[in-house]
Write a protein that holds these residues in place. Structure first.
Motif, short mmCIF file in Angstrom:
data_model
loop_
_atom_site.label_atom_id
_atom_site.label_comp_id
_atom_site.label_asym_id
_atom_site.label_seq_id
_atom_site.Cartn_x
_atom_site.Cartn_y
_atom_site.Cartn_z
N TYR A 1 -1.95 9.80 1.26
CA TYR A 1 -1.97 10.00 -0.19
C TYR A 1 -3.30 10.60 -0.64
CZ TYR A 1 2.13 6.94 -0.11
OH TYR A 1 3.35 6.37 0.14
N ARG A 2 -4.38 10.21 0.02
CA ARG A 2 -5.69 10.80 -0.29
C ARG A 2 -5.69 12.29 0.04
NH1 ARG A 2 -9.86 8.06 -1.79
NH2 ARG A 2 -11.26 9.63 -0.97
N VAL B 1 -6.99 9.13 -8.85
CA VAL B 1 -6.28 8.65 -7.66
C VAL B 1 -7.27 8.42 -6.53
CG1 VAL B 1 -4.65 9.33 -5.83
CG2 VAL B 1 -4.05 9.68 -8.23
N GLU C 1 -7.39 5.09 -4.26
CA GLU C 1 -6.42 5.19 -3.17
C GLU C 1 -7.08 5.03 -1.81
OE1 GLU C 1 -3.40 4.74 -1.42
OE2 GLU C 1 -2.94 5.37 -3.47
N GLY D 1 0.75 3.06 -3.64
CA GLY D 1 0.10 4.36 -3.51
C GLY D 1 1.04 5.50 -3.86
N SER D 2 2.29 5.38 -3.41
CA SER D 2 3.29 6.40 -3.71
C SER D 2 3.52 6.49 -5.22
CB SER D 2 4.59 6.08 -2.99
OG SER D 2 5.59 6.99 -3.35
N ARG E 1 0.83 -1.22 0.00
CA ARG E 1 0.00 0.00 0.00
C ARG E 1 0.86 1.26 0.00
NH1 ARG E 1 -5.59 -0.99 3.37
NH2 ARG E 1 -6.31 -2.70 2.05
N ARG F 1 1.50 5.49 -7.64
CA ARG F 1 0.28 5.97 -8.29
C ARG F 1 0.15 7.47 -8.15
NH1 ARG F 1 -2.97 2.14 -6.96
NH2 ARG F 1 -2.96 2.66 -4.76
N LEU F 2 0.39 7.98 -6.93
CA LEU F 2 0.26 9.42 -6.70
C LEU F 2 1.32 10.20 -7.46
CD1 LEU F 2 -1.16 11.75 -5.25
CD2 LEU F 2 0.38 11.35 -3.31
#
Length: 126
Positions: free
Chosen positions: A111-112, A102, A106, A72-73, A68, A75-76
């Motif tokens: 990250y959100r 995202v 996410e 997530g990193s 995660r 993707r962001l």
């Protein structure tokens, strides 16, 4: 976030050791690290505590936390890069869509928050 980042670094180091063949030792420190880190990547306390029942499920929890963080990193970062490119090209709707995409997938709260903040900034633009 600094405290979180330190924990995430510890997760990365621990997971790398496990991937290299070192068995996960469920010490008090490791249990505490997993329990503290789980909510930072949207894993419930209940799920995290249940995973600490044995080394196999704790190792799976460690892997899930690491995935995660990393996924997530990535993707962001990718979405932010595309957002800035689109913004520079004058395509504000396309830039906004990057952050909406995202947010659609996410789960990591940090990250959100970043994606929501960028979307809020873009909303203020014409």
């Amino acid at each position: 976030m600094e405290h979180e980042e330190g924990e995430w670094h510890e997760i990365r180091v621990l997971d790398t050791r496990v991937q290299q063949g070192q068995a996960l030792a469920l010490t008090a420190d490791v249990r505490d690290l997993l329990l503290r880190s789980a909510p930072t990547v949207a894993i419930s306390d209940t799920e995290a505590k249940a995973a600490l029942a044995n080394v196999e499920s704790a190792t799976a929890l460690l892997r899930k936390i690491r995935e995660r963080i990393s996924e997530g990193s990535d993707r962001l970062s990718d979405a932010l890069f595309r957002m800035y490119e689109l913004q520079d090209a004058g395509d504000l709707e396309g830039a906004r869509q990057q952050m909406r995409d995202v947010l659609a997938v996410e789960v990591v709260p940090e990250y959100r928050e970043i994606a929501e903040g960028e979307l809020a900034k873009l909303a203020k633009l014409p």
